[in-house]
Motif scaffolding. Structure first.
Motif, PDB file in Angstrom:
ATOM      1  N   HIS A 212      -5.007   0.322  -1.656  1.00  0.00           N
ATOM      2  CA  HIS A 212      -4.294  -0.736  -2.376  1.00  0.00           C
ATOM      3  C   HIS A 212      -3.018  -1.129  -1.639  1.00  0.00           C
ATOM      4  N   HIS A 222      -0.728 -10.101  -5.338  1.00  0.00           N
ATOM      5  CA  HIS A 222      -1.983  -9.698  -5.973  1.00  0.00           C
ATOM      6  C   HIS A 222      -2.859 -10.928  -6.220  1.00  0.00           C
ATOM      7  N   TRP A 227      -7.263  -9.237  -3.621  1.00  0.00           N
ATOM      8  CA  TRP A 227      -8.265  -8.384  -4.253  1.00  0.00           C
ATOM      9  C   TRP A 227      -9.590  -8.410  -3.504  1.00  0.00           C
ATOM     10  N   VAL A 230      -9.202  -5.696  -1.002  1.00  0.00           N
ATOM     11  CA  VAL A 230      -9.380  -4.384  -1.638  1.00  0.00           C
ATOM     12  C   VAL A 230     -10.855  -4.113  -1.891  1.00  0.00           C
ATOM     13  N   TRP A 237     -12.922   0.271  -6.778  1.00  0.00           N
ATOM     14  CA  TRP A 237     -11.517   0.298  -7.170  1.00  0.00           C
ATOM     15  C   TRP A 237     -11.314   0.194  -8.679  1.00  0.00           C
TER      16      TRP A 237
END
Length: 261
Positions: A212, A222, A227, A230, A237
């Motif tokens: 992260h 974010h 994302w 990620v 996650w």
């Protein structure tokens, strides 16, 4: 001039101030609530974490308004304390009495040995603590913190090379610290901070937090693009976020009970 009146009319503080106020519930039980006057606070706030109950006051809020707010939310506070009872007042480590130590999502067997020097080490059989006759609890807390930091850095050292190749840069440095609410952070200069209590939880959750923060080297936000980065590196996650929602408070409380003075 009475001291209480002086406190009520004094100038707004420029730094965080803390004290403790007592609160009595309807059943007669009394607790201590940490009262924090924070210049950054915008409103009165009551919260519960692994340290207990906390009342936050903005700089110019009066003590009377804080007391009134606390009384108005007394039942809510009692319910929260009952919900999180397993994360409060956890036992500290007791030489030759404690039998297990939280580590990587397990309760590792704890072996106490007499020795000339205080040392905390681990192997496949569990954790060994060599305890000299003149050792103190403060010495034990420092040795235990060094042990957890070493174990956490060993984990990071195994995982990090896998993710560095496709990053724009490597983190400047990685610090392990006790964090009150966050699990990790990345500063503008690329320095990373990770919560030491991560090494108490399951390794996959620790690895997710590392990924992260590494992805913030690509996107310092974010956003959906963040994302996607990620997701590409750590598809599970969401499972780990659920793990933190279920067990995170207990992990932080456990570390605090073990290392707090």
């Amino acid at each position: 001039m009475p001291r209480l009146f002086q406190r009520l009319i004094r100038p707004a503080p420029r730094s965080v101030e803390r004290d403790v106020v007592g609160l009595v519930f309807d059943d007669g039980r009394q607790i201590d609530v940490q009262r924090v006057r924070d210049p950054r606070a915008k409103r009165l706030k009551l919260s519960v974490d692994e340290r207990g109950a906390r009342l936050t006051l903005p700089a110019r809020a009066s003590l009377v308004s804080g007391e009134r707010f606390l009384q108005q939310h007394r039942q809510w506070l009692q319910l929260q304390l009952e919900r999180h009872a397993d994360s409060l007042d956890l036992p500290a480590l007791q030489p030759f009495i404690s039998t297990h130590l939280p580590l990587r999502g397990q309760q590792a067997p704890l072996h106490w040995l007499e020795g000339r020097f205080l040392a905390v080490t681990g192997d496949e059989t569990g954790v060994q603590i060599r305890w000299p006759a003149r050792a103190s609890e403060a010495m034990l807390r420092r040795a235990l913190r060094r042990f957890y930091e070493t174990e956490a850095r060993n984990d990071i050292g195994r995982w990090l090379p896998r993710y560095l190749a496709d990053l724009p840069r490597a983190p400047g440095r990685i610090r392990l610290k006790i964090m009150s609410s966050q699990w990790g952070s990345l500063s503008p200069d690329g320095s990373m901070a990770l919560d030491l209590s991560l090494v108490l939880g399951r390794p996959s959750a620790f690895k997710y937090v590392l990924v992260h923060e590494l992805c913030h080297l690509i996107h310092a936000n974010h956003s959906p693009a963040y994302w996607r980065e990620v997701e590409q590196r750590f598809p599970e996650w969401q499972q780990e976020r659920a793990y933190f929602h279920a067990h995170g408070r207990h992990l932080k409380a456990s570390l605090r009970a073990l290392l707090a003075g």
